[in-house]
Design a protein around this motif. Structure first.
Motif, PDB file in Angstrom:
ATOM      1  N   TYR A  48       1.615   1.047  -6.027  1.00  0.00           N
ATOM      2  CA  TYR A  48       1.591   2.146  -6.770  1.00  0.00           C
ATOM      3  C   TYR A  48       3.525   2.093  -6.893  1.00  0.00           C
TER       4      TYR A  48
ATOM      5  N   LEU B 207      -3.982   4.215  -0.092  1.00  0.00           N
ATOM      6  CA  LEU B 207      -4.507   3.310  -0.671  1.00  0.00           C
ATOM      7  C   LEU B 207      -3.723   1.409  -1.287  1.00  0.00           C
TER       8      LEU B 207
ATOM      9  N   ASN C 264       0.681  -1.238   0.091  1.00  0.00           N
ATOM     10  CA  ASN C 264      -0.378  -0.098   0.074  1.00  0.00           C
ATOM     11  C   ASN C 264       0.514   1.589  -0.016  1.00  0.00           C
TER      12      ASN C 264
ATOM     13  N   HIS D 100      -8.508  10.569  -5.429  1.00  0.00           N
ATOM     14  CA  HIS D 100      -8.900   9.201  -4.234  1.00  0.00           C
ATOM     15  C   HIS D 100      -9.471  10.805  -2.767  1.00  0.00           C
TER      16      HIS D 100
END
Length: 629
Positions: free
Chosen positions: A72, A68, A25, A54
């Motif tokens: 990423y 999130l 995350n 977001h």
């Protein structure tokens, strides 16, 4: 409102602001107590124009947060900030990566970007600050000359190239730095600055901060892909380290390039800047704004930023632009935090402002405020005494001025209180950065051309040598403007911040023309590094070891007595600024070895001219003599 935000309920002490990445995350946190709404926009690549939004949730202390789930790695992001009905997009002030021109911030997985052996590469051995020899250079200036022999002209990677030479086989670049013997390279700003378009070959010194925790993209081979600047910056640092050279960053935490459109002001309007009683931005920097370092969350940002560069990029030192605009408490906190990461880190700065500041005088980190700390300051008193003013025709000690002996002595002892007459602004000599020129103002060569047009070129060359010989044999921290050792010129331009490569480049072809001066400065550096008594950092040791000797007008002489293993027992140093030779009477009848004359410096004894002397010695015009026994 900004005073309300200094209350304890709004002070966030966590170490997780920005985008904290893991494979599982990414957690975003941003401190923005006064805005109405913040969203994170995540972009798949640097050229993604759409992104995915977001919404963040506001928590305690005014910190907005978003988690999130998913990987990423090295994607891009910005914040979308709603305030007073206006929505604006901005990079995160804590972002650690960016696309070209800071248009998008970046979620960074440093482990995937680091050069080979980054974590374990060999760093230079620890030394005391007074054992440092600092060499100031701009990234582009170092390599942009057509004579540099370097392939990566104007880029970080130029500092990694070995065996570079001019067309007539004179050593340049990294090998030049190693051969010269300097211990630290001081890089003019290498954080992301806003005064050049990173997609062009525009030139600027870079004192125009935009994203403080991101390397500047114009010095990378690809400014668009945010991973490239990080990898190449670290590759440069690693190459310098592995060649025995420390890296100092020139940092500008006193102002930003813009204010109303800056990420700081979009996220927390007017908080990060000093304002007057009417809410107007104050201008102690002379650049339209000044950062309010005394405010808790501003101080936190500056300290966090310094810690980041010291830890992630293994930076060895920080030079603070207009350091008097940083409050004393912030500078002491920086000293504590940086030294806890690496006790070898050197910290110094300009002890002045760029104009009247709203920060009270007793809070400014001015000359004298550093007493008793490990923060050093530029000694402009010695600079002015050596050469006169920086841009005009006035004269100092080395170029024909009269009556400067006392000021030179103050510099030689590192600014300490040596006695009631010889005293200045330091407690210990390491607090004084001794220099005669820097990137600001005329180069030393250009200064002497302006102030001494009737002297011969060789006399002006000797002035250059004499000035640097005083800097390199004084107590304190010696600082050399890059290229001064080969009589660098900027063709008389005293403010070349945007003048381009033609004016600012190191013209490496000058090294062959002034090779004798280069070898002389190299010899002085080797001598300094060989004698501990030249690098004392305690006021009592200086008073005990250094004794001034009688000498004719416009000359200064002193004796150093050493008990250090490897040192000579005694050194006598004589600086003659007269346009004629002088006779110096040695205070005993012993035989002394000459280790420096007007032609050479050799720690084992000179090869040219007389090798020894007894009772007296003739000191040629505009030159230094160094004796030992």
């Amino acid at each position: 409102m900004t005073k309300i935000l200094d209350a304890q309920e709004f002070i966030y002490n966590g170490n997780d602001l920005g985008a904290v990445y893991s494979k599982e995350n990414t957690i975003f946190k941003v401190w923005a107590p006064t805005v109405d709404k913040i969203s994170v926009i995540v972009y798949e690549s640097f050229d993604d124009c759409l992104g995915k939004k977001h919404e963040m949730i506001k928590g305690e202390k005014g910190v907005w947060e978003l988690k999130l789930i998913g990987n990423y790695k090295n994607k891009y992001y910005n914040y979308l900030v709603l305030n007073d009905g206006i929505e604006r997009e901005t990079p995160d002030i804590y972002t650690k990566g960016a696309s070209a021109n800071g248009e998008k911030g970046m979620i960074i997985d440093f482990s995937s970007i680091n050069p080979d052996n980054w974590a374990n590469h060999k760093r230079p051995a620890a030394i005391n600050r007074t054992e440092s020899i600092i060499y100031e250079i701009h990234i582009r200036d170092f390599s942009s000359s057509e004579y540099s022999g370097m392939k990566n002209k104007g880029k970080y990677l130029a500092f990694t190239e070995k065996n570079t030479k001019t067309p007539i086989d004179v050593i340049t670049g990294l090998d030049h730095l190693k051969d010269l013997g300097i211990t630290h390279v001081h890089l003019l700003p290498v954080f992301d600055f806003a005064s050049v378009d990173e997609n062009t070959e525009e030139y600027n010194w870079g004192y125009d901060p935009y994203l403080y925790n991101v390397p500047e993209g114009s010095y990378a081979t690809n400014s668009h892909d945010g991973t490239v600047r990080i990898r190449e910056f670290k590759t440069m640092v690693q190459a310098l380290h592995e060649n025995g050279i420390n890296v100092i960053m020139d940092v500008v935490y006193n102002h930003t390039f813009t204010k109303i459109n800056s990420p700081m002001d979009i996220l927390v309007p007017k908080y990060y800047y000093r304002t007057d009683d009417y809410g107007n931005y104050t201008n102690g920097s002379g650049c339209g704004n000044e950062i309010a370092s005394e405010k808790p969350m501003v101080r936190k940002f500056i300290v966090d930023s310094i810690k980041f560069w010291a830890q992630e990029y293994k930076i060895d030192g920080f030079r603070f632009d207009l350091m008097a605009l940083e409050d004393i408490a912030t500078m002491k906190e920086i000293e504590n935090q940086a030294k806890s990461i690496n006790s070898n880190i050197i910290i110094y700065g300009e002890p002045w402002t760029g104009g009247p500041s709203s920060l009270s005088q007793n809070m400014q980190m001015k000359k004298g405020s550093q007493k008793g700390t490990q923060v050093s300051v530029f000694n402009d008193d010695l600079r002015n005494a050596l050469k006169g003013d920086s841009d005009g025709a006035s004269l100092g000690f080395v170029n024909g001025g009269k009556g400067f002996e006392l000021e030179i002595k103050k510099g030689i002892v590192g600014g300490i209180k040596y006695n009631n007459d010889i005293c200045n602004f330091t407690q210990n000599p390491g607090e004084s950065i001794n220099y005669v020129s820097a990137h600001d103002n005329l180069c030393l060569y250009d200064k002497f051309e302006k102030s001494n047009p009737h002297n011969t070129p060789f006399e002006r060359e000797k002035m250059n040598r004499l000035a640097l010989s005083i800097v390199l044999t004084s107590q304190g921290v010696p600082f050399i403007q890059g290229g001064t050792e080969i009589l660098r010129t900027k063709q008389g331009n005293y403010n070349s911040y945007n003048a381009g490569d033609m004016i600012n480049k190191i013209s490496w072809n000058r090294k062959s023309v002034f090779l004798e001066t280069y070898e002389y400065i190299k010899g002085l550096i080797a001598l300094r590094k060989s004698q501990k008594v030249l690098t004392l950092d305690n006021e009592n040791d200086v008073r005990k070891s250094l004794k001034f000797l009688d000498s004719p007008c416009n000359s200064v002489a002193y004796e150093l007595t050493s008990t250090f293993a490897g040192d000579y027992d005694n050194l006598i140093i004589i600086h003659n600024a007269n346009n004629n030779e002088i006779k110096f009477i040695i205070p005993d009848t012993d035989e002394w070895i000459i280790i420096a004359n007007e032609l050479e410096v050799n720690v084992l004894g000179v090869c040219k001219g007389d090798k020894t002397c007894q009772s007296d010695i003739i000191v040629p015009a505009i030159s230094s003599i160094i004796l030992c026994k």
